[in-house]
Design an enzyme around this catalytic site. Structure first.
Site, short mmCIF file in Angstrom:
data_model
loop_
_atom_site.label_atom_id
_atom_site.label_comp_id
_atom_site.label_asym_id
_atom_site.label_seq_id
_atom_site.Cartn_x
_atom_site.Cartn_y
_atom_site.Cartn_z
N ASP A 190 -4.30 -6.47 5.02
CA ASP A 190 -5.28 -7.38 5.62
C ASP A 190 -5.27 -8.74 4.93
OD1 ASP A 190 -6.46 -5.99 7.77
OD2 ASP A 190 -7.41 -4.63 6.34
N LYS A 201 -13.39 0.62 15.58
CA LYS A 201 -12.10 -0.11 15.61
C LYS A 201 -11.50 -0.10 17.01
CE LYS A 201 -10.92 0.24 10.75
NZ LYS A 201 -10.13 0.85 9.68
N LYS A 210 -10.80 -3.67 18.64
CA LYS A 210 -9.41 -4.10 18.87
C LYS A 210 -8.98 -3.85 20.31
CE LYS A 210 -8.35 -3.18 14.01
NZ LYS A 210 -7.38 -3.97 13.23
N ASN A 248 0.85 -1.19 0.00
CA ASN A 248 0.00 0.00 0.00
C ASN A 248 0.89 1.24 0.00
OD1 ASN A 248 0.58 0.82 2.84
ND2 ASN A 248 -0.31 -1.19 3.22
N PRO A 284 -3.28 -12.20 9.85
CA PRO A 284 -3.73 -12.02 11.24
C PRO A 284 -3.96 -10.54 11.52
CG PRO A 284 -1.40 -12.61 11.15
CD PRO A 284 -1.93 -12.75 9.76
O1 PMT Z 1 3.19 5.97 6.57
P1 PMT Z 1 2.61 7.31 6.13
O2 PMT Z 1 2.77 7.53 4.65
O3 PMT Z 1 3.13 8.44 6.96
O4 PMT Z 1 1.03 7.24 6.37
C1 PMT Z 1 0.51 7.17 7.66
C2 PMT Z 1 -0.69 6.21 7.76
C3 PMT Z 1 -1.84 6.77 6.94
C4 PMT Z 1 -0.32 4.83 7.23
C5 PMT Z 1 -1.04 6.11 9.28
O5 PMT Z 1 -1.39 7.38 9.76
C6 PMT Z 1 -2.20 5.14 9.51
O6 PMT Z 1 -3.36 5.46 9.40
N1 PMT Z 1 -1.87 3.86 9.84
C7 PMT Z 1 -2.81 2.76 10.00
C8 PMT Z 1 -3.21 2.20 8.65
C9 PMT Z 1 -4.16 1.05 8.77
O7 PMT Z 1 -3.78 -0.07 8.54
O8 PMT Z 1 -5.35 1.38 9.21
P2 PMT Z 1 -6.59 0.33 9.43
O9 PMT Z 1 -7.73 1.21 9.75
O10 PMT Z 1 -6.68 -0.60 8.27
O11 PMT Z 1 -6.16 -0.54 10.69
C10 PMT Z 1 -6.49 -0.15 12.04
C11 PMT Z 1 -5.37 -0.53 12.99
O12 PMT Z 1 -5.20 -1.95 12.99
C12 PMT Z 1 -4.03 0.06 12.62
O13 PMT Z 1 -3.38 0.50 13.80
C13 PMT Z 1 -3.29 -1.09 11.97
O14 PMT Z 1 -1.88 -1.00 12.19
C14 PMT Z 1 -3.85 -2.30 12.71
N2 PMT Z 1 -3.89 -3.54 11.90
C15 PMT Z 1 -4.42 -3.54 10.64
C16 PMT Z 1 -4.46 -4.70 9.92
C17 PMT Z 1 -3.96 -5.89 10.49
N3 PMT Z 1 -3.97 -7.01 9.83
N4 PMT Z 1 -3.46 -5.85 11.74
C18 PMT Z 1 -3.44 -4.71 12.45
O15 PMT Z 1 -2.99 -4.71 13.61
#
Ligand code: PMT
Length: 399
Positions: free
Chosen positions: A277, A335, A339, A208, A303
């Site tokens: 994911d 979330k 989580k 991504n 996971p």
């Molecule tokens: O890296 P940059 O270019 O500076 O950009 C920053 C960012 C946009 C990546 C950052 O600010 C951000 O939003 N990071 C989280 C991205 C994300 O995966 O968001 P999510 O809404 O899909 O996931 C929610 C949370 O679960 C996140 O903390 C993620 O790390 C975590 N997660 C997600 C998927 C997974 N399989 N396991 C996880 O633990």
């Protein structure tokens, strides 16, 4: 931001790296600091005081006596600033400091100083390796001064080895810590950053747009405030943050394995990584050839790292990020609950000035207790500071 309004004293002694101190002075002034330069007599042989005067807008102090010398300057200069940086610090200057000698303005200022001192050695490799120099360095460290390691590389004298003045960027990082409140001292902070790479074959992968900037800013901010920081990073093009332990990983599974090891001893986890994911169900050993008109690849779920770590949670603060393109707060809240987080940082990722790959971000902090704090558009450094403010309040002082 960290240097804005700070008063710094830059001590320049006589080595060829003195020319790099001019760049340091300029960068500190651009960052908002007031920089007073004190030069030794040999320092003035390498670069003229006029250079520093032009760059800092302040007169340069150079001698205890004679024209330009101010009464009591040798006492007051080292007490009126927020921090002192010695760049370059020669073997001679280090030796005098270790022995408590004050035979010129700079060494006398240092004897009377009451502010934190950063020593940035630069000298020939043989000099650096001398037992007496190493003993002197040990003495300065034992007295609480911060001493940077010189960098290894080609030296002006033609030798190769340790002795180069640390890069200006690194000096500024080390100095930033000396002028920052140490309210995370004793804490172990685990930060994740960047994307994950989920391989399809030896040349293709699913990933991504995460650059790692947000997570690296968090790691820097935590280190500056005194924490011991481990940054677990997916592949990025960013330089390792100074002072921070960097563990590089590629896939979500690798990230999970590393965090399983590190999380139990941490005081907090800040999960800024954009974890994929899904991953390809299988990894092709050879490059997949162009063939049929359409190709289908089966993906399997990775996971959820934050959920996987819940069973290891004792009293760590856990902060997640929510990358959303709509209904920011509602999705963030969902979330946070799902989580089991202490804080979620919700950011809108569908705009050009926030989220992925840019230097700015606009986030809303949502706490477990239900508080919602929307922040304006800020630099990622500033967003990181706000998150550290929250964290410092939450973490009990370490024993
Ligand atoms: O890296 P940059 O270019 O500076 O950009 C920053 C960012 C946009 C990546 C950052 O600010 C951000 O939003 N990071 C989280 C991205 C994300 O995966 O968001 P999510 O809404 O899909 O996931 C929610 C949370 O679960 C996140 O903390 C993620 O790390 C975590 N997660 C997600 C998927 C997974 N399989 N396991 C996880 O633990």
């Amino acid at each position: 931001m960290v240097f804005k309004g700070k008063r710094l004293l830059l001590g320049v002694s006589g080595g060829i790296a003195a020319y790099k101190a001019a760049e340091l002075a300029r960068r500190l002034v651009v960052a908002g600091a007031g920089v007073k330069v004190v030069m030794t007599r040999s320092g003035q042989e390498f670069v003229t005081p006029l250079t520093f005067q032009a760059l800092t807008g302040q007169s340069v102090a150079g001698s205890l006596f004679g024209p330009g010398a101010q009464p009591l300057e040798h006492v007051t200069l080292g007490q009126e600033v927020d921090a002192i940086v010695l760049a370059p610090a020669t073997a001679n200057l280090i030796g005098k400091m270790a022995a408590g000698i004050g035979d010129d303005l700079l060494t006398t200022v240092l004897l009377a100083a009451s502010r934190p001192v950063l020593v940035c050695p630069a000298m020939n490799s043989q000099m650096w390796r001398q037992v007496v120099v190493q003993e002197n360095i040990g003495r300065l460290k034992a007295r609480g001064l911060t001493v940077m390691e010189p960098e290894v590389g080609a030296l002006a004298c033609g030798d190769e080895g340790p002795g180069r003045l640390p890069e200006v960027e690194r000096i500024m990082e080390a100095l930033a810590k000396l002028v920052t409140c140490q309210d995370l001292t004793g804490q172990r902070i685990l930060v994740t950053a960047g994307p994950t790479h989920e391989d399809l074959d030896p040349v293709r992968l699913i990933t991504n747009r995460s650059s790692g900037k947000m997570g690296y800013a968090l790691a820097r901010a935590a280190w500056r405030r005194g924490a011991e920081v481990c940054l677990v990073s997916g592949p990025t093009a960013l330089a390792a943050p100074y002072g921070v332990e960097l563990v590089m990983v590629r896939s979500a599974q690798e990230m999970l394995a590393t965090l399983r090891q590190r999380f139990p001893a941490a005081s907090a986890l800040l999960m800024a990584a954009a974890v994929s994911d899904y991953r390809p169900e299988s990894l092709a050993v050879q490059k997949i050839k162009r063939g049929a008109e359409a190709q289908q690849f089966q993906l399997v779920q990775n996971p959820d790292i934050l959920k996987e770590l819940r069973s290891l949670k004792t009293n760590q603060m856990v902060v997640g990020f929510a990358a959303e393109t709509q209904d920011l707060v509602a999705a963030g809240r969902r979330k946070l609950k799902d989580k089991d987080l202490d804080l979620i940082v919700a950011n809108e990722v569908g705009r050009p000035d926030a989220g992925f790959a840019v230097d700015t971000n606009e986030v809303t902090l949502i706490t477990r207790e239900g508080d919602i704090l929307p922040l304006p558009l800020l630099s990622k450094e500033e967003v990181a500071q706000k998150i550290m403010d929250w964290l410092a309040q939450k973490l009990a002082p370490a024993k």
